[in-house]
Design an enzyme around this catalytic site. Structure first.
Site, mmCIF file in Angstrom:
data_model
loop_
_atom_site.group_PDB
_atom_site.id
_atom_site.type_symbol
_atom_site.label_atom_id
_atom_site.label_comp_id
_atom_site.label_asym_id
_atom_site.label_seq_id
_atom_site.Cartn_x
_atom_site.Cartn_y
_atom_site.Cartn_z
ATOM 1 N N ILE A 179 -7.699 -0.097 -0.341
ATOM 2 C CA ILE A 179 -7.263 -0.455 -1.691
ATOM 3 C C ILE A 179 -7.917 -1.769 -2.036
ATOM 4 C CG2 ILE A 179 -5.286 -0.984 -3.160
ATOM 5 C CD1 ILE A 179 -3.581 0.580 -1.093
ATOM 6 N N LEU B 212 -6.893 4.159 4.446
ATOM 7 C CA LEU B 212 -6.913 4.108 2.985
ATOM 8 C C LEU B 212 -7.273 2.687 2.573
ATOM 9 C CD1 LEU B 212 -6.326 5.258 0.141
ATOM 10 C CD2 LEU B 212 -3.955 4.548 0.487
ATOM 11 N N CYS C 261 -3.011 2.409 6.950
ATOM 12 C CA CYS C 261 -3.504 3.347 7.940
ATOM 13 C C CYS C 261 -2.362 4.075 8.634
ATOM 14 C CB CYS C 261 -4.355 2.642 8.975
ATOM 15 S SG CYS C 261 -3.483 1.389 9.909
#
Length: 72
Positions: free
Chosen positions: A68, A66, A19
């Site tokens: 993942i 983001l 982040c």
């Protein structure tokens, strides 16, 4: 600006979230939302999965996320 990552374990999967966080403080005037949006656009590489903005009077904060997912 601040950037970092967080690791979560859920249902036998590992999720990593990266982040970016932005902020602005004005002494004598209000922070405009478009100022925080411009700052977030400069760190869009930090994550297209989520973002948020909070503005109140002379303080403004924003973040990008983001996610993942480890599939192994």
């Amino acid at each position: 600006m601040f950037s970092g990552f967080y690791i979560f374990a859920a249902q036998n999967q590992i999720l990593i979230s990266m982040c970016g966080i932005v902020g602005r403080y004005n002494i004598n005037k209000k922070v405009e939302k478009h100022n925080i949006e411009e700052m977030l656009n400069s760190i869009i590489h930090r994550g297209p999965d989520d973002s948020g903005i909070w503005v109140e009077n002379n303080i403004g904060l924003g973040h990008r996320l983001l996610k993942i997912q480890d599939l192994s």
